[in-house]
Design a protein around this motif. Sequence first.
Motif, short mmCIF file in Angstrom:
data_model
loop_
_atom_site.label_atom_id
_atom_site.label_comp_id
_atom_site.label_asym_id
_atom_site.label_seq_id
_atom_site.Cartn_x
_atom_site.Cartn_y
_atom_site.Cartn_z
N LYS A 14 0.81 -1.23 0.00
CA LYS A 14 0.00 0.00 0.00
C LYS A 14 0.84 1.27 0.00
N THR A 15 2.04 1.21 0.58
CA THR A 15 2.88 2.40 0.63
C THR A 15 4.11 2.22 -0.24
N ARG A 16 4.67 3.34 -0.66
CA ARG A 16 5.89 3.32 -1.47
C ARG A 16 7.04 2.69 -0.69
N ALA A 17 7.10 2.94 0.62
CA ALA A 17 8.16 2.36 1.45
C ALA A 17 8.07 0.83 1.46
N GLN A 18 6.86 0.29 1.57
CA GLN A 18 6.69 -1.17 1.53
C GLN A 18 7.11 -1.73 0.18
N ALA A 19 6.71 -1.06 -0.89
CA ALA A 19 7.05 -1.52 -2.24
C ALA A 19 8.55 -1.48 -2.46
N ARG A 20 9.19 -0.43 -1.98
CA ARG A 20 10.65 -0.32 -2.13
C ARG A 20 11.36 -1.40 -1.32
N ALA A 21 10.82 -1.71 -0.15
CA ALA A 21 11.43 -2.78 0.67
C ALA A 21 11.31 -4.12 -0.04
N LEU A 22 10.16 -4.38 -0.66
CA LEU A 22 9.99 -5.63 -1.40
C LEU A 22 10.92 -5.67 -2.61
N ALA A 23 10.97 -4.58 -3.36
CA ALA A 23 11.83 -4.51 -4.55
C ALA A 23 13.30 -4.71 -4.16
N PHE A 24 13.74 -4.06 -3.10
CA PHE A 24 15.12 -4.20 -2.64
C PHE A 24 15.39 -5.63 -2.18
N GLY A 25 14.46 -6.19 -1.42
CA GLY A 25 14.64 -7.55 -0.92
C GLY A 25 14.72 -8.58 -2.03
N ILE A 26 13.83 -8.48 -3.02
CA ILE A 26 13.86 -9.42 -4.15
C ILE A 26 15.18 -9.27 -4.91
N SER A 27 15.57 -8.04 -5.18
CA SER A 27 16.81 -7.80 -5.92
C SER A 27 18.02 -8.35 -5.18
N GLN A 28 18.06 -8.13 -3.87
CA GLN A 28 19.19 -8.58 -3.06
C GLN A 28 19.29 -10.12 -3.05
N VAL A 29 18.17 -10.79 -2.81
CA VAL A 29 18.18 -12.26 -2.78
C VAL A 29 18.48 -12.82 -4.17
#
Length: 194
Positions: free
Chosen positions: A33-48
């Motif tokens: 729902k928030t940009r911060a949540q989406a960025r955390a997901l995007a960063f997490g997927i990219s990192q893994v």
Amino acid sequence: IPLMISSILSKKVAEGSEGLVLDVKTGNGAFMKTRAQARALAFGISQVAHQMGLKCHAIVSSMEQPLGYAVGNSLELIESIELMRAEQGFNPVFDGHLCSADLKELTITLCAEMLQLGRICTTRAAGRKLAQQKLSDGSAWNVFLKMVEMQGGSRGHVENPASLPLSHRIVEWKAKKRGYISHINTFEIGNLLI
């Protein structure tokens, strides 16, 4: 987020993907729902993904309103077909709905990322230019037709999108006076489709 990362990446790794470009949605119509949540997901997927040896880029885009002009399976497919065929003089199925700017922009952006990730282009700008060229010269359309055939789909339906099955109920909303839309509850529009 860890469960989403494992769910998304396990499928992509199992498919044998060599690179991945993700469109992580944010807003009232998205899981994040928030940009911060989406960025955390995007960063997490990219990192893994990188730790697993999988090249990965992630774009965070808005789901505060529907993408394009239409919602619903057949209608969205028709709009995608129209986007690929607009520059070849294709007549739209629905009057005035040819090639929405937001759908085209996101498509070009994601293609540019994929072209850079796949080392077809060295920059996003070059990727954007090539993606636009492939859309304009009909190459994207021809590849799409081959993909449909390879997956057992009906080439006839995509070449003649007016033949696609539509819902028995299609609703079009038009403003009764000039103005602007200040808010769209995309989540509720999705629920209406169900």
